[in-house]
Design an enzyme around this catalytic site. Structure first.
Site, PDB file in Angstrom:
ATOM      1  N   TYR A   1      39.808  33.591  50.460  1.00  0.00           N
ATOM      2  CA  TYR A   1      38.432  33.929  49.254  1.00  0.00           C
ATOM      3  C   TYR A   1      38.989  34.591  48.107  1.00  0.00           C
ATOM      4  CZ  TYR A   1      34.691  32.905  46.216  1.00  0.00           C
ATOM      5  OH  TYR A   1      33.788  32.373  45.571  1.00  0.00           O
TER       6      TYR A   1
ATOM      7  N   LYS B   1      40.145  34.872  44.942  1.00  0.00           N
ATOM      8  CA  LYS B   1      39.468  35.022  43.690  1.00  0.00           C
ATOM      9  C   LYS B   1      40.477  36.841  43.036  1.00  0.00           C
ATOM     10  CE  LYS B   1      36.309  32.456  43.546  1.00  0.00           C
ATOM     11  NZ  LYS B   1      35.925  31.793  42.048  1.00  0.00           N
TER      12      LYS B   1
END
Lengths: 76, 246
Positions: free
Chosen positions: B154, B158
Site C-alpha cells: 500500500y 501511494k
C-alpha cells in the site's frame, strides 16, 4: 490529403487560417509546437484517418511532407 | 462554485470517495460515481446527489482495466457531457508483513492503487488536454510519505502516486490542467474500522490534533483543489492528517 493534414494542424495549434504551411514545414521548428502538441496532433490524425501511428514512426517525421506521405502509404 | 462541471470520482460509492462525490455535488458539479462491486451503495450516492438537485450517474468500472475506463468515459459523455474533474480515489488494502506478503497481494494493490491512477489519468487526461482545462486530484495517503509496517504494498503504491502526480503536473501544466494529490492520515472509514482498538489508540497519540479525521475533512480539501480558488497550485501533495506526519 495535404490540405486535410494542414487543416488538422491549424486546428490543433490554434493557428491563423492564412499561416504558410508547406511540405517542408516542421511543426516544432516552424510552428512552435511543443512535444505535447505533437502527440495531440498525431492522435488527431489517428482519429481522422482511423489509423494507428506508432510512436517510433511518429518520431521519424521531420516535416509535414513526411506525415502526408506516411498517412497516404498507410491508407493504400 | 463547480456549476456546469462534470466530475468523475473513482471508488465514489463509499468512504472518502462518497464524501468527495457528495461535496462536489454540493458545489454544483454533476458527478459520476464509479464503483466496482456494490451497485446498491453507488445508487444510494447517486440518489442523494439527485436530491440535492444535481446530476449523477453510477458507472461500474475496474480502474485497472483500460476498457472499463473507456466505457466510463463514453457513458459519462453521453449522459453528462465532457469531464473537467477527475478524482482518483479508488484504492484497496491487502495488509501483511512483507515476509508473509503474497505476490498476488502486492499485484492487486499496485494494480488498483497505482496502475488505476495511471490509466484513468491517461485516458481522461487525454480528453482534458483537448479542452485545455481540467483538474485532477489523486488520493494518496500519509502512509506513502512515512511508511507503515504491514503495508509495504500500500505504501509503495501511494508513494508511487505522489511521484506520478508531480510528473503529470509538469506534463499537463502547459494545458491549464492542475494535478495534485491529497494525503489523508487516519480517517474513519471501512478501511480503518477493521483495525483493533489498541491500534487506533496508538494512532491517536501520534496525532497532534488529537482526533481521527473524518471523510469530510478530505472532501473539503478536494473541493478546494478542483475549484478556481486553487488555480496556481499544481504538483503538490497536501496532507489532511491532523499533523500526524510533520
Amino acid at each position: 490529403m495535404f490540405e486535410k493534414v494542414k487543416e488538422i494542424i491549424i486546428d490543433q495549434l490554434g493557428l491563423d487560417e492564412d499561416v504558410v504551411i508547406e511540405r517542408s514545414t516542421s511543426m516544432m521548428r516552424d510552428l512552435e509546437a511543443d512535444s505535447l502538441d505533437a502527440v495531440e496532433i498525431i492522435m488527431a490524425f489517428e482519429d481522422e484517418f482511423d489509423i494507428e501511428i506508432p510512436d517510433e514512426e511518429a518520431e521519424k517525421f521531420d516535416n509535414i511532407g513526411d506525415i502526408v506521405d506516411y498517412i497516404e502509404a498507410k491508407l493504400n | 462554485m463547480l456549476k456546469d462541471k462534470v466530475a468523475v470520482v473513482t471508488g465514489g460509492s463509499r468512504g472518502i470517495g462518497k464524501a468527495i462525490a457528495l461535496k462536489l455535488a454540493e458545489q454544483g458539479a454533476s458527478v459520476v460515481v464509479n464503483y466496482t462491486s456494490n451497485s446498491q451503495a453507488a445508487d444510494e450516492v447517486v440518489m442523494a446527489i439527485q436530491e440535492m438537485g444535481c446530476k449523477a450517474l453510477a458507472v461500474k468500472a475496474d480502474v485497472s482495466k483500460a476498457d472499463d475506463i473507456e466505457n466510463l468515459i463514453k457513458a459519462t459523455e453521453a449522459e453528462l457531457g465532457k469531464i473537467q474533474i477527475l478524482v482518483n480515489n479508488a484504492g484497496i488494502t491487502r495488509d501483511g508483513l512483507l515476509i508473509r506478503m503474497k505476490e498476488e497481494e502486492w499485484d492487486d494493490v499496485l494494480n488498483i492503487n497505482l496502475k488505476g491512477v495511471f490509466l484513468a489519468t491517461k485516458l481522461i487526461g487525454k480528453k482534458m488536454l483537448k479542452e485545455k482545462q481540467g483538474s485532477i486530484v489523486n488520493v494518496t495517503s500519509v502512509v506513502g510519505l512515512m511508511g507503515n509496517a504491514g503495508q509495504a504494498n500500500y505504501a509503495a503504491s501511494k508513494a508511487g502516486v505522489i511521484g506520478f502526480t508531480k510528473s503529470v503536473a509538469k506534463e499537463f501544466a502547459s494545458r491549464n490542467i492542475n494535478v495534485n494529490a491529497v494525503a489523508p492520515g487516519f480517517i474513519q472509514s471501512d478501511m480503518t474500522d477493521k483495525l483493533s482498538a489498541e491500534v487506533i489508540e496508538n494512532y491517536m497519540q501520534a496525532i497532534p490534533l488529537g482526533r481521527l479525521g473524518v471523510a469530510n475533512d478530505v472532501a473539503n480539501l478536494v473541493s478546494f483543489l478542483v475549484s478556481d480558488h486553487s488555480n496556481y497550485i499544481t504538483g503538490q501533495t497536501i496532507q489532511v492528517d491532523g499533523g500526524m506526519y510533520i
